[in-house]
Scaffold this motif. Structure first.
Motif, PDB file in Angstrom:
ATOM      1  N   PHE A  16       0.835  -1.209   0.000  1.00 48.41           N
ATOM      2  CA  PHE A  16       0.000   0.000   0.000  1.00 48.41           C
ATOM      3  C   PHE A  16       0.864   1.251   0.000  1.00 48.41           C
ATOM      4  CE2 PHE A  16      -2.257   3.340   2.362  1.00 48.41           C
ATOM      5  CZ  PHE A  16      -3.356   3.493   1.530  1.00 48.41           C
ATOM      6  N   GLN A  20       0.970   4.151  -2.758  1.00 46.90           N
ATOM      7  CA  GLN A  20       0.756   5.549  -2.383  1.00 46.90           C
ATOM      8  C   GLN A  20       1.895   6.435  -2.871  1.00 46.90           C
ATOM      9  OE1 GLN A  20       0.124   6.063   1.788  1.00 46.90           O
ATOM     10  NE2 GLN A  20      -0.607   8.190   1.581  1.00 46.90           N
ATOM     11  N   MET A  23       1.475   7.789  -6.341  1.00 47.84           N
ATOM     12  CA  MET A  23       0.457   8.813  -6.560  1.00 47.84           C
ATOM     13  C   MET A  23       1.106  10.191  -6.545  1.00 47.84           C
ATOM     14  SD  MET A  23      -2.125   6.881  -6.928  1.00 47.84           S
ATOM     15  CE  MET A  23      -3.473   8.052  -6.938  1.00 47.84           C
ATOM     16  N   PHE A  27      -1.903  14.429  -3.970  1.00 45.16           N
ATOM     17  CA  PHE A  27      -2.790  13.351  -3.518  1.00 45.16           C
ATOM     18  C   PHE A  27      -2.309  12.790  -2.182  1.00 45.16           C
ATOM     19  CE2 PHE A  27      -4.393   9.027  -3.262  1.00 45.16           C
ATOM     20  CZ  PHE A  27      -5.704   9.145  -3.705  1.00 45.16           C
ATOM     21  N   GLN A  28      -1.006  12.634  -2.041  1.00 47.05           N
ATOM     22  CA  GLN A  28      -0.468  12.128  -0.784  1.00 47.05           C
ATOM     23  C   GLN A  28      -0.678  13.113   0.352  1.00 47.05           C
ATOM     24  OE1 GLN A  28       3.623  10.866  -1.277  1.00 47.05           O
ATOM     25  NE2 GLN A  28       3.215   9.889  -3.258  1.00 47.05           N
ATOM     26  N   ILE A  32      -5.652  10.016   4.028  1.00 50.40           N
ATOM     27  CA  ILE A  32      -6.376   8.779   3.736  1.00 50.40           C
ATOM     28  C   ILE A  32      -7.740   9.045   3.100  1.00 50.40           C
ATOM     29  CG2 ILE A  32      -7.435   8.668   6.012  1.00 50.40           C
ATOM     30  CD1 ILE A  32      -6.121   5.716   3.901  1.00 50.40           C
ATOM     31  N   TRP A  35      -8.284   8.580  -0.726  1.00 52.06           N
ATOM     32  CA  TRP A  35      -8.583   7.277  -1.306  1.00 52.06           C
ATOM     33  C   TRP A  35     -10.088   7.028  -1.378  1.00 52.06           C
ATOM     34  CZ3 TRP A  35      -4.986   4.516  -3.735  1.00 52.06           C
ATOM     35  CH2 TRP A  35      -3.642   4.784  -3.453  1.00 52.06           C
ATOM     36  N   LEU A  36     -10.799   7.446  -0.375  1.00 53.26           N
ATOM     37  CA  LEU A  36     -12.267   7.325  -0.404  1.00 53.26           C
ATOM     38  C   LEU A  36     -12.865   8.198  -1.512  1.00 53.26           C
ATOM     39  CD1 LEU A  36     -13.003   7.376   3.434  1.00 53.26           C
ATOM     40  CD2 LEU A  36     -12.854   5.385   1.924  1.00 53.26           C
ATOM     41  N   LEU A  38     -11.304   9.024  -4.194  1.00 52.28           N
ATOM     42  CA  LEU A  38     -10.927   8.384  -5.454  1.00 52.28           C
ATOM     43  C   LEU A  38     -11.896   7.257  -5.798  1.00 52.28           C
ATOM     44  CD1 LEU A  38      -8.887   8.103  -7.782  1.00 52.28           C
ATOM     45  CD2 LEU A  38      -7.595   6.523  -6.309  1.00 52.28           C
ATOM     46  N   LEU A  39     -12.276   6.471  -4.812  1.00 52.10           N
ATOM     47  CA  LEU A  39     -13.261   5.411  -5.033  1.00 52.10           C
ATOM     48  C   LEU A  39     -14.610   5.990  -5.467  1.00 52.10           C
ATOM     49  CD1 LEU A  39     -14.131   2.432  -4.862  1.00 52.10           C
ATOM     50  CD2 LEU A  39     -14.616   2.808  -2.427  1.00 52.10           C
ATOM     51  N   SER A 177      -8.117  18.124   0.480  1.00 53.58           N
ATOM     52  CA  SER A 177      -9.211  17.135   0.526  1.00 53.58           C
ATOM     53  C   SER A 177     -10.570  17.807   0.329  1.00 53.58           C
ATOM     54  CB  SER A 177      -9.186  16.392   1.862  1.00 53.58           C
ATOM     55  OG  SER A 177      -9.343  17.300   2.940  1.00 53.58           O
TER      56      SER A 177
END
Length: 304
Positions: A16, A20, A23, A27-28, A32, A35-36, A38-39, A177
């Motif tokens: 993982f 990461q 990316m 984004f980093q 966290i 990632w949600l 992104l989904l 974010s």
């Protein structure tokens, strides 16, 4: 077993972290929550493309001419030809009319309405997901920002005010974010409103097609309610039976005898009594006239 599971967990964490690191830097920095988001953006893109191709296929299908031919055949009482016209294209309106024609001469209201609701629900798939993403993505963005601000204040409490650059940089990274959440929400909002307008147009189209179908069927007497006809027939037969019983006699056998006793209803008895009374009066008048003639004959002989 325990060392193997620990090794697997460690391998997953390392993989993982490797993913990461591939990316982008922004984004980093989002944490966290990115990632949600992104989904959510992946699901939104998938649903949008699938629905876009579905609606494009629907609007490229020209069904207006076929609908006109179907209603023309119904006006000529040619249900078979109308059904063949409806089977030429695979559209919600034509399929609904085909089920209505198959239900004739019984009322097709329930069948057509049920099919229309299923088609609207089928064409509306994915709308709930888009609506959820529109609401959820900004909240996830704000959550990522709040977590980033908490980390910034932790740095401030450790380093003090001597290094405000790190704190300001942490807050700036935390806002990434929020920006990402707003972008994902906008990505879902535009197709959601577009597809909702398509669904409303489809609903109106199915309602207008169903109303025209009902009008043609009632105008050409293609719909007959068999249940009401049976009830009317039973009522007519019951009324006829009552009329027959009203002018008929009820016969019953006397116990211990072969004689038949006739029992008349009230109207017949009234007629019978009236007739009997008139006959008695007629005979009584005849007897009186005869007695008067007998009394007058001796008087005439004496005069002679």
């Amino acid at each position: 077993m325990a060392p193997d599971s620990a090794l697997n967990t460690l391998a997953n964490i390392l993989s993982f972290e490797q993913i990461q690191q591939t990316m982008p830097q922004w984004f980093q920095q989002g944490g966290i929550v990115m990632w949600l988001l992104l989904l959510a953006s992946f699901l939104t893109t998938t649903v949008t493309l699938e629905r876009f191709f579905g609606w494009t296929k629907y609007y490229l299908t020209r069904e207006r001419t076929v609908l006109h031919d179907c209603f023309s055949a119904l006006n000529r009482h040619q249900k078979r030809d109308a059904l063949l016209h409806c089977q030429k294209l695979d559209t919600p309106a034509l399929n609904m009319l085909a089920r209505g024609i198959n239900a004739l001469p019984f009322p097709p209201n329930e069948i057509m309405e049920s099919y229309a609701e299923k088609q609207i629900s089928l064409m509306s798939r994915g709308q709930s997901l888009l609506d959820t993403v529109i609401t959820l993505a900004p909240m996830l963005g704000i959550l990522g920002t709040v977590l980033g601000i908490i980390d910034s204040f932790n740095i401030l409490s450790l380093q003090g005010v001597e290094n405000p650059t790190a704190v300001v940089g942490g807050i700036a990274q935390a806002l990434i974010s929020t920006a990402m959440g707003l972008c994902v929400a906008l990505l879902a909002l535009l197709p959601y409103n577009l597809f909702r307008s398509f669904i409303q147009k489809l609903t109106l189209h199915l309602e207008s097609s169903g109303s025209e179908f009902y009008h043609v069927c009632h105008q050409k007497s293609l719909i007959t309610n068999k249940i009401s006809e049976i009830m009317k027939t039973q009522e007519a037969s019951h009324t006829t039976k009552n009329k027959i019983d009203s002018v008929s006699r009820d016969y019953e056998l006397k116990e211990g005898s072969d004689k038949v006793k006739g029992k008349l209803n009230a109207e017949i008895q009234a007629i019978h009594k009236t007739t009997q009374k008139s006959v008695i009066e007629m005979y009584a008048n005849a007897i009186d006239n005869r007695d008067e003639l007998k009394q007058s004959e001796p008087a005439t002989e004496k005069v002679q």
